[in-house]
Design a protein around this motif. Structure first.
Motif, PDB file in Angstrom:
ATOM      1  N   PRO A   1      65.103   6.066  52.270  1.00  0.00           N
ATOM      2  CA  PRO A   1      64.116   5.203  51.618  1.00  0.00           C
ATOM      3  C   PRO A   1      63.716   5.784  50.265  1.00  0.00           C
ATOM      4  O   PRO A   1      63.688   7.014  50.093  1.00  0.00           O
ATOM      5  CB  PRO A   1      62.931   5.223  52.596  1.00  0.00           C
ATOM      6  N   ALA A   2      63.395   4.924  49.317  1.00  0.00           N
ATOM      7  CA  ALA A   2      63.098   5.381  47.959  1.00  0.00           C
ATOM      8  C   ALA A   2      61.941   6.378  47.939  1.00  0.00           C
ATOM      9  O   ALA A   2      61.945   7.331  47.147  1.00  0.00           O
ATOM     10  CB  ALA A   2      62.770   4.182  47.072  1.00  0.00           C
ATOM     11  N   ARG A   3      60.984   6.210  48.832  1.00  0.00           N
ATOM     12  CA  ARG A   3      59.807   7.082  48.810  1.00  0.00           C
ATOM     13  C   ARG A   3      60.141   8.530  49.173  1.00  0.00           C
ATOM     14  O   ARG A   3      59.372   9.439  48.879  1.00  0.00           O
ATOM     15  CB  ARG A   3      58.731   6.549  49.754  1.00  0.00           C
ATOM     16  N   ALA A   4      61.295   8.753  49.809  1.00  0.00           N
ATOM     17  CA  ALA A   4      61.622  10.103  50.277  1.00  0.00           C
ATOM     18  C   ALA A   4      61.760  11.092  49.122  1.00  0.00           C
ATOM     19  O   ALA A   4      61.499  12.283  49.296  1.00  0.00           O
ATOM     20  CB  ALA A   4      62.904  10.078  51.101  1.00  0.00           C
ATOM     21  N   LEU A   5      62.165  10.611  47.934  1.00  0.00           N
ATOM     22  CA  LEU A   5      62.373  11.512  46.808  1.00  0.00           C
ATOM     23  C   LEU A   5      61.221  11.498  45.816  1.00  0.00           C
ATOM     24  O   LEU A   5      61.277  12.163  44.781  1.00  0.00           O
ATOM     25  CB  LEU A   5      63.680  11.185  46.099  1.00  0.00           C
ATOM     26  N   GLU A   6      60.145  10.778  46.151  1.00  0.00           N
ATOM     27  CA  GLU A   6      58.969  10.802  45.278  1.00  0.00           C
ATOM     28  C   GLU A   6      58.360  12.201  45.292  1.00  0.00           C
ATOM     29  O   GLU A   6      58.118  12.776  46.342  1.00  0.00           O
ATOM     30  CB  GLU A   6      57.940   9.769  45.746  1.00  0.00           C
ATOM     31  N   GLY A   7      58.146  12.768  44.137  1.00  0.00           N
ATOM     32  CA  GLY A   7      57.560  14.098  44.037  1.00  0.00           C
ATOM     33  C   GLY A   7      58.480  15.214  44.471  1.00  0.00           C
ATOM     34  O   GLY A   7      58.026  16.342  44.706  1.00  0.00           O
ATOM     35  N   ALA A   8      59.783  14.927  44.557  1.00  0.00           N
ATOM     36  CA  ALA A   8      60.725  15.939  45.051  1.00  0.00           C
ATOM     37  C   ALA A   8      60.736  17.184  44.172  1.00  0.00           C
ATOM     38  O   ALA A   8      60.952  18.295  44.667  1.00  0.00           O
ATOM     39  CB  ALA A   8      62.131  15.346  45.137  1.00  0.00           C
ATOM     40  N   GLY A   9      60.494  17.029  42.894  1.00  0.00           N
ATOM     41  CA  GLY A   9      60.529  18.166  41.993  1.00  0.00           C
ATOM     42  C   GLY A   9      59.499  19.235  42.321  1.00  0.00           C
ATOM     43  O   GLY A   9      59.628  20.382  41.888  1.00  0.00           O
TER      44      GLY A   9
ATOM     45  N   ASP B   1      61.810  20.409  51.750  1.00  0.00           N
ATOM     46  CA  ASP B   1      62.981  19.566  51.990  1.00  0.00           C
ATOM     47  C   ASP B   1      64.184  20.438  52.344  1.00  0.00           C
ATOM     48  O   ASP B   1      64.423  21.474  51.711  1.00  0.00           O
ATOM     49  CB  ASP B   1      63.331  18.750  50.736  1.00  0.00           C
ATOM     50  N   TRP B   2      64.933  20.009  53.354  1.00  0.00           N
ATOM     51  CA  TRP B   2      66.195  20.686  53.650  1.00  0.00           C
ATOM     52  C   TRP B   2      67.187  19.678  54.214  1.00  0.00           C
ATOM     53  O   TRP B   2      66.813  18.705  54.850  1.00  0.00           O
ATOM     54  CB  TRP B   2      66.005  21.847  54.628  1.00  0.00           C
ATOM     55  N   TRP B   3      68.451  19.941  53.928  1.00  0.00           N
ATOM     56  CA  TRP B   3      69.547  19.127  54.470  1.00  0.00           C
ATOM     57  C   TRP B   3      70.271  19.990  55.490  1.00  0.00           C
ATOM     58  O   TRP B   3      70.728  21.089  55.175  1.00  0.00           O
ATOM     59  CB  TRP B   3      70.505  18.699  53.369  1.00  0.00           C
ATOM     60  N   GLY B   4      70.363  19.490  56.727  1.00  0.00           N
ATOM     61  CA  GLY B   4      71.081  20.193  57.773  1.00  0.00           C
ATOM     62  C   GLY B   4      72.462  19.594  57.952  1.00  0.00           C
ATOM     63  O   GLY B   4      72.597  18.412  58.318  1.00  0.00           O
ATOM     64  N   ALA B   5      73.498  20.357  57.681  1.00  0.00           N
ATOM     65  CA  ALA B   5      74.879  19.892  57.823  1.00  0.00           C
ATOM     66  C   ALA B   5      75.490  20.501  59.076  1.00  0.00           C
ATOM     67  O   ALA B   5      75.280  21.672  59.381  1.00  0.00           O
ATOM     68  CB  ALA B   5      75.704  20.283  56.602  1.00  0.00           C
TER      69      ALA B   5
ATOM     70  N   GLY C   1      74.658  18.006  65.285  1.00  0.00           N
ATOM     71  CA  GLY C   1      73.323  18.193  65.828  1.00  0.00           C
ATOM     72  C   GLY C   1      72.313  18.729  64.852  1.00  0.00           C
ATOM     73  O   GLY C   1      71.142  18.896  65.205  1.00  0.00           O
ATOM     74  N   ALA C   2      72.702  19.020  63.615  1.00  0.00           N
ATOM     75  CA  ALA C   2      71.776  19.599  62.647  1.00  0.00           C
ATOM     76  C   ALA C   2      70.702  18.592  62.256  1.00  0.00           C
ATOM     77  O   ALA C   2      70.959  17.393  62.137  1.00  0.00           O
ATOM     78  CB  ALA C   2      72.539  20.058  61.404  1.00  0.00           C
ATOM     79  N   HIS C   3      69.499  19.090  62.055  1.00  0.00           N
ATOM     80  CA  HIS C   3      68.355  18.270  61.649  1.00  0.00           C
ATOM     81  C   HIS C   3      68.083  18.452  60.165  1.00  0.00           C
ATOM     82  O   HIS C   3      68.263  19.546  59.628  1.00  0.00           O
ATOM     83  CB  HIS C   3      67.113  18.667  62.443  1.00  0.00           C
ATOM     84  N   SER C   4      67.609  17.385  59.528  1.00  0.00           N
ATOM     85  CA  SER C   4      67.270  17.412  58.105  1.00  0.00           C
ATOM     86  C   SER C   4      65.881  16.837  57.909  1.00  0.00           C
ATOM     87  O   SER C   4      65.368  16.089  58.757  1.00  0.00           O
ATOM     88  CB  SER C   4      68.270  16.583  57.295  1.00  0.00           C
ATOM     89  N   HIS C   5      65.270  17.156  56.764  1.00  0.00           N
ATOM     90  CA  HIS C   5      63.987  16.568  56.396  1.00  0.00           C
ATOM     91  C   HIS C   5      63.914  16.465  54.877  1.00  0.00           C
ATOM     92  O   HIS C   5      64.104  17.468  54.174  1.00  0.00           O
ATOM     93  CB  HIS C   5      62.814  17.416  56.897  1.00  0.00           C
ATOM     94  N   VAL C   6      63.666  15.272  54.386  1.00  0.00           N
ATOM     95  CA  VAL C   6      63.463  15.063  52.962  1.00  0.00           C
ATOM     96  C   VAL C   6      62.319  14.077  52.782  1.00  0.00           C
ATOM     97  O   VAL C   6      62.398  12.929  53.229  1.00  0.00           O
ATOM     98  CB  VAL C   6      64.732  14.519  52.258  1.00  0.00           C
ATOM     99  N   GLY C   7      61.239  14.536  52.186  1.00  0.00           N
ATOM    100  CA  GLY C   7      60.141  13.648  51.805  1.00  0.00           C
ATOM    101  C   GLY C   7      59.573  12.815  52.927  1.00  0.00           C
ATOM    102  O   GLY C   7      59.278  11.631  52.722  1.00  0.00           O
ATOM    103  N   GLY C   8      59.403  13.413  54.101  1.00  0.00           N
ATOM    104  CA  GLY C   8      58.808  12.675  55.214  1.00  0.00           C
ATOM    105  C   GLY C   8      59.801  11.865  56.020  1.00  0.00           C
ATOM    106  O   GLY C   8      59.402  11.112  56.911  1.00  0.00           O
ATOM    107  N   VAL C   9      61.094  11.990  55.734  1.00  0.00           N
ATOM    108  CA  VAL C   9      62.136  11.359  56.545  1.00  0.00           C
ATOM    109  C   VAL C   9      62.894  12.470  57.265  1.00  0.00           C
ATOM    110  O   VAL C   9      63.391  13.405  56.632  1.00  0.00           O
ATOM    111  CB  VAL C   9      63.119  10.533  55.684  1.00  0.00           C
ATOM    112  N   ARG C  10      62.942  12.389  58.585  1.00  0.00           N
ATOM    113  CA  ARG C  10      63.655  13.382  59.380  1.00  0.00           C
ATOM    114  C   ARG C  10      64.822  12.692  60.065  1.00  0.00           C
ATOM    115  O   ARG C  10      64.667  11.605  60.618  1.00  0.00           O
ATOM    116  CB  ARG C  10      62.726  13.993  60.435  1.00  0.00           C
TER     117      ARG C  10
END
Length: 413
Positions: free
Chosen positions: A21-29, A299-303, A306-315
């Motif tokens: 979702p677009a909101r996930a990258l809001e304020g990512a910096g 924020d982290w990307w799990g590759a 079974g790996a879990h990720s989280h970016v901007g409130g999206v898991r």
């Protein structure tokens, strides 16, 4: 926090292209970005293990060819390229990389370096990036460690668990006592600035003296970080079945508390300071920045399977089986199995759950009136430190750390 659980939660479907979702990258910096790379392979399965890992025999049959570890580095690199597409023009260089498992060092050192190289090529690494891999003491040698260090790894975590042979036997650990300590010296010689030893306390049959011996051996090896976790007996594991049959005794909570106090006393005396309930370091630089990224909701990307990720409130989380993971990437699709969009309330609760475990604690303004009242009771009971409390933060005392789960439950109300 590297290992992935064997059971995935429910959630809504992940789009085939992995789009967020677009909101996930809001304020990512304003948030650091990390990568977790899960390597799901193990030579043998430890009796207490409930992680999403597989031995060679467990991968025979359906999906076995796709799940081969010979192809694995390329598959993870493919997911990293997918991450670049999903995150678009996100300019953040990667601050932390953590390769966990499983046993990452069952792969060739060149494969781990190749996966790191994919992150460097697609995102770039921060100048002071922390790059960690977990390692089984029996699966590395000086040449392997030197190749990792030359390839950009600067932190390593060895699974020591115990210094006592009978404790290692109960845990089904295959390394020999003394080997983890030798690995620390080899890692230092290879140029690793930061080295961690993982310990487990509360194993059936372990005594206080056994635990002290393990701590003393770990400290004597010269790492700058020690993690000490209470053994949790998970249903469905071989150890749980042995306890149920009465072959080995269950360790109770009072013993866990005593062992924790022993760890705090011995590690503090040796110059280690706690910075999270289960983690001690000899300096600020020795802390695991990647785990702090988790605990602070970055924020982290799990590759990996079974790996879990989280970016901007999206898991979200990937499919479990290595064969299914490889098939999804081979078809040009996201390997995501499900995701959830966290509400502001979800994120508030998670901040309390995670930040309270840190030495800096959590801000009192995260608490609702009921939680604030509970915090005053915890303060009166000696579970929270008065000085930071007066400055607006809830920080656990040593006694509070022993009862951390109960304190957290009260404060999230």
């Amino acid at each position: 926090m590297g290992p992935m659980p064997s059971v995935l939660p429910d959630g809504e479907p992940v789009p085939e292209d992995g789009a967020l979702p677009a909101r996930a990258l809001e304020g990512a910096g304003d948030r650091p970005l990390g990568f977790y790379l899960h390597v799901p392979y193990c030579a043998t399965r430890c009796g207490y293990c409930d992680f999403n890992t597989y031995t060679a025999s467990e991968l025979r049959g359906a999906g076995g060819v796709l799940a081969s570890r010979d192809n694995y580095a390329g598959q993870v690199a493919e997911e990293i390229r997918l991450a670049r597409k999903v995150l678009g023009d996100d300019p953040r260089p990667v601050r932390t990389v953590f390769v966990g498992g499983g046993t990452p060092t069952l792969l060739a050192a060149g494969d781990l370096v190749r996966m790191l190289g994919a992150i460097r090529d697609e995102f770039g690494l921060a100048d002071d990036a922390e790059v960690t891999t977990e390692a089984n003491p029996e699966s590395v040698d000086p040449a392997y460690l030197e190749e990792l260090r030359a390839g950009g790894f600067n932190r390593i975590s060895f699974g020591m668990q115990s210094a006592r042979p009978h404790v290692l036997k109960i845990l089904d650990r295959t390394h020999t006592p003394g080997r983890p300590e030798a690995c620390v010296a080899e890692a230092r010689a290879a140029g690793f600035a930061h080295v961690n030893l993982d310990l487990i306390y509360g194993t059936p049959g372990e005594s206080d003296d056994d635990w002290r011996a393990s701590l003393e051996a770990a400290v004597g090896a010269g790492p700058d970080h020690v993690s000490a976790y209470a053994l949790i007996v998970e249903e469905g594991t071989q150890l749980a079945r042995r306890i149920r049959r009465g072959e080995v005794p269950m360790t109770d909570d009072d013993v866990h508390a005593d062992r924790y106090l022993i760890a705090e006393e011995l590690l503090s005396r040796a110059g280690f300071d706690w910075y999270e309930v289960s983690n001690w370091a000899t300096s600020e630089a020795g802390r695991c920045l990647h785990n702090e990224l988790y605990w602070r909701g970055a924020d982290w990307w799990g590759a990996g399977p079974g790996a879990h990720s989280h970016v901007g409130g999206v898991r979200w989380w990937n499919v479990k089986h290595p064969g299914a993971y490889a098939a999804a990437l081979g078809a040009g699709k996201s390997p995501g199995a499900g995701r959830e969009l966290l509400s502001e309330e979800d994120r508030r609760v998670e901040r309390i759950l995670l930040e309270l475990r840190l030495r800096e604690g959590c801000p009192l303004d995260l608490l609702r009136p009921e939680g604030l009242a509970a915090s005053r009771r915890a303060l009166a009971d000696g579970l929270l430190d008065p000085e930071p409390y007066a400055a607006g933060r809830a920080v656990l005392t040593l006694r509070g750390r022993l009862l951390a789960d109960a304190v957290v439950r009260d404060l999230v109300d």
